[in-house]
Design a protein around this motif. Sequence first.
Motif, PDB file in Angstrom:
ATOM      1  N   THR A  74      13.023  18.159   8.096  1.00 10.25           N
ATOM      2  CA  THR A  74      13.310  17.133   7.087  1.00 10.25           C
ATOM      3  C   THR A  74      12.304  15.996   7.166  1.00 10.25           C
ATOM      4  O   THR A  74      11.824  15.502   6.135  1.00 10.25           O
ATOM      5  CB  THR A  74      14.735  16.589   7.272  1.00 10.25           C
ATOM      6  OG1 THR A  74      15.670  17.669   7.183  1.00 10.25           O
ATOM      7  CG2 THR A  74      15.065  15.550   6.218  1.00 10.25           C
ATOM      8  N   ALA A  81      13.467  22.669   4.994  1.00 10.25           N
ATOM      9  CA  ALA A  81      14.320  21.479   4.910  1.00 10.25           C
ATOM     10  C   ALA A  81      15.188  21.487   3.656  1.00 10.25           C
ATOM     11  O   ALA A  81      16.288  20.917   3.663  1.00 10.25           O
ATOM     12  CB  ALA A  81      13.457  20.220   4.929  1.00 10.25           C
ATOM     13  N   LEU A  96      21.255  15.173   3.739  1.00 15.86           N
ATOM     14  CA  LEU A  96      19.982  14.517   4.045  1.00 15.86           C
ATOM     15  C   LEU A  96      20.180  13.412   5.071  1.00 15.86           C
ATOM     16  O   LEU A  96      19.425  13.303   6.051  1.00 15.86           O
ATOM     17  CB  LEU A  96      19.378  13.936   2.756  1.00 15.86           C
ATOM     18  CG  LEU A  96      18.146  13.043   2.930  1.00 15.86           C
ATOM     19  CD1 LEU A  96      16.982  13.826   3.521  1.00 15.86           C
ATOM     20  CD2 LEU A  96      17.744  12.406   1.591  1.00 15.86           C
ATOM     21  N   ARG A 147      20.689  14.902   8.475  1.00 18.90           N
ATOM     22  CA  ARG A 147      19.441  15.384   9.081  1.00 18.90           C
ATOM     23  C   ARG A 147      18.596  14.220   9.601  1.00 18.90           C
ATOM     24  O   ARG A 147      17.915  14.335  10.636  1.00 18.90           O
ATOM     25  CB  ARG A 147      18.645  16.200   8.062  1.00 18.90           C
ATOM     26  CG  ARG A 147      19.334  17.486   7.620  1.00 18.90           C
ATOM     27  CD  ARG A 147      19.453  18.484   8.764  1.00 18.90           C
ATOM     28  NE  ARG A 147      20.109  19.703   8.313  1.00 18.90           N
ATOM     29  CZ  ARG A 147      21.405  19.960   8.433  1.00 18.90           C
ATOM     30  NH1 ARG A 147      22.190  19.051   9.030  1.00 18.90           N
ATOM     31  NH2 ARG A 147      21.930  21.077   8.001  1.00 18.90           N
TER      32      ARG A 147
END
Length: 473
Positions: free
Chosen positions: A412, A37, A401, A404
């Motif tokens: 993640t 991730a 982020l 995701r």
Amino acid sequence: MEWFTASEYWLSRLVFQRALAALYLVAFLTAALQFRALIGERGLLPVPRYLSRLPFKVAPSLFHLHYSDRFFAVCAWAGCAVSAALLAGVDALLPLWGAMLLWLVPWALYLSIVNVGQTWYSFGWESLLLEVGFLAVLLGNDEVAPPIVVLFLLRWILFRVEFGAGLIKMRGDDCWRKLTCLYHHHETQPMPGPLSWFFHHLPRPLHRVEAAANHVTQLVVPFLLFTPQPVATAAASLMILTQLWLVLSGNFSWLNWITIALALSALRLPDTAPSVPDAPVWYSAVVLTVSALLLALGYRPVRNMISRRQVMNRSFDPLHLVNTYGAFGSVSRVRYEVVIEGTADDVPRADSDWREYEFKGKPGDPRRWPRQFAPYHLRLDWLMWFAALSPAYAGSWFGTLVERLLENDRATLKLLRSSPFPPDAPPRFVRARLFRYRYTTWRELRETGACWERTYVREYLPPTRLAAERVRP
């Protein structure tokens, strides 16, 4: 060659080596479980993209030869296996040269990871593990007594860790000079532990005593490491006690534990060392040559320590052989946290059904008590603390982020404690808001059961969806 070794440190070396092997194991396990991730091919900061603009000589790494998520996983799990073997004492069963090569393997593997880890691996304890791990290659095994020069270099690292941290405090935030930093530190540190709330509520005079004791331990005691025994053992023991106090007060990854390991190497422990022959000539030559090189390179961290513009946690060479360390040169007075929320509503409104993502270590739900994670390192949680200090710290990865999370990316979501959305129903929008957090009082804790009280400050990232142009903070 009796002058070359110190058999009375036989047990100290053994304890130090096993402690270091355990820390290597934690470091590789952290890498293996989090890399996809963070730096994987679809990570927040992908290694392939980074390597495309990074020369080998700037950051030597096996991944310059080849990178794939599968290859990284092989390297990380191989590091776990070798570390576990060293922890079990396999190096003692090998010839001297074989033990040295075995200790070289985790160092080379972890160097390869750190040099492509980017901001996720920018912490001082990464370089510290590498600097200490390289010296461990020279310590030998049961075929020789511990070399005096290597034991000295381990104390030299411990001196720089403690003394450098003490200097950066005295030169940095004036609250250290006023002995008031601990009025705030336990509340505003990156990742509080289960006892941090109680540390924060200690009487203020005791906080001042803590700060003063810290100055003594970091600015005076390190010099005693180079005095005759038993004074050196007493100094190292005091450092160990101080580090255990820090272990209880917060989550600082393996920083405290590797400092303890270094201090263990300085202890004069009672033992019955077996009789061994003199060190081989080739081994003595290797140890003395490499040690001379390390001492020559050491002028750079020394120059940094005595400089008025001292910096913390910087490596002076691509192999991380000599580095400078330090911690909390400044202490925040107020704690801010970025709270990330998502909604499945088609139109994001203030009264939409916003659901909060919970992280494993960083504060979120005010009623959730902090847990102990160190020496395991929750890298995303630590970087979220920096992101709350300033969006500039998160500009390279925060937008990805959010993307995701909008995809319900499995790798993640594994970094989080919980997602408020089922795997087959990702959120339509994600937003981030900044809150001010403070510890509750004893009365508030009894009445509400919450250890935190939080107040909304401002919007950090407006509602964002995949179909829209990604907005970075």
